[in-house]
Design an enzyme around this catalytic site. Sequence first.
Site, PDB file in Angstrom:
ATOM      1  CE  LYS A  53      35.490  87.907 -78.874  1.00 21.54           C
ATOM      2  NZ  LYS A  53      34.738  88.969 -78.194  1.00 21.54           N
ATOM      3  CD  GLN A  97      33.695  92.118 -79.633  1.00 20.62           C
ATOM      4  OE1 GLN A  97      33.385  90.960 -79.368  1.00 20.62           O
ATOM      5  NE2 GLN A  97      34.849  92.639 -79.291  1.00 20.62           N
ATOM      6  CG  ASP A 120      31.764  88.708 -73.314  1.00 17.99           C
ATOM      7  OD1 ASP A 120      32.915  88.259 -73.461  1.00 17.99           O
ATOM      8  OD2 ASP A 120      31.150  89.343 -74.196  1.00 17.99           O
TER       9      ASP A 120
HETATM   10  N1  GUN Z   1      35.487  94.246 -76.376  1.00 16.18           N
HETATM   11  C1  GUN Z   1      36.752  94.143 -75.926  1.00 16.18           C
HETATM   12  N2  GUN Z   1      36.923  93.002 -75.242  1.00 16.18           N
HETATM   13  C2  GUN Z   1      35.736  92.375 -75.225  1.00 16.18           C
HETATM   14  C3  GUN Z   1      35.281  91.146 -74.663  1.00 16.18           C
HETATM   15  O1  GUN Z   1      36.001  90.384 -74.012  1.00 16.18           O
HETATM   16  N3  GUN Z   1      33.979  90.854 -74.892  1.00 16.18           N
HETATM   17  C4  GUN Z   1      33.157  91.665 -75.592  1.00 16.18           C
HETATM   18  N4  GUN Z   1      31.887  91.305 -75.756  1.00 16.18           N
HETATM   19  N5  GUN Z   1      33.542  92.815 -76.121  1.00 16.18           N
HETATM   20  C5  GUN Z   1      34.834  93.162 -75.938  1.00 16.18           C
END
Ligand code: GUN
Length: 285
Positions: A53, A97, A120
């Site tokens: 990311k 995350q 998110d």
């Molecule tokens: N863990 C698995 N997928 C995601 C996501 O799309 N965003 C976040 N913050 N954590 C995750």
Amino acid sequence: MDTRVIDGVALARRLREAIRERAAELAKRGRTPGLVAIRVGDDPASKVYVSTKMRVSVEVGIYSEHVELGADATEEELLRRIQALNAEPRIHGILVQLPLPKHIATDRILEAIAPEKDVDGFHPCNVGLLATGQPRFVPCTPAGVMAMLETEGIALDGREAVIIGRSNIVGKPMALLLLQKGATVTICHSRTQDLSSHTRRADIVVAAVGRPHLVGAGMVKPGAVVIDVGINRLSDGRLVGDVAFQSMLGKVACVTPVPGGVGPMTVTMLMANTVRAAELASRAA
Ligand code: GUN
């Protein structure tokens, strides 16, 4: 039947170009989009996801910071970090995350993120907006799947969609998005009896459970569209999805590979949400 393999890498590249232009437009006006990713603990998969990311943020012209907290970080510490970022005008997107260590209440953390910075789309406000058909920030993985379906020209109105997995991150928002496009939606999960009886009816199958090769050719109807959201690391180090990819070739109309399918689209949608957050903030200013 010729099976089309949907190339998520190529589509993500095209979409990132447009996102980069929007970010550059904001930067010209002194409003460079800013994203902070917070990661707690040592989960190796999370480390890889967050570093991807961060790398893509730089590629599209988003300012980004990675906050890494130890596995013993407290809930209060994480909440303080989030509150500081909520008040920081140069930061438009905040993501924590997941999964978080067990001693931290995920709901409390997600609710602490300012809804207008929740790129998110996990805050109850944004979940509610999506559920009532006025989406603001749509969770990145289902948003990426919808972008793939749209680009491939796959009709959804009146079609049968079966989602395997009921998570807040993928299964539930995926169901809402498909429903809004007129699909008849079934959500299957670990308690579902006779999974195949559902998937064999489906025009569109979305697998999002994290079980390597769960969906085989015998579970889908000829000509179906099969979207694989799973990312599973096998003991030999290989990365595979929830779908037995090879078995689909020649049977279904479209399938997404792992890697190179939904994954790059998820990251791209995070970038799109961050630029959107910056555009909305700039309009409100
Ligand atoms: N863990 C698995 N997928 C995601 C996501 O799309 N965003 C976040 N913050 N954590 C995750």
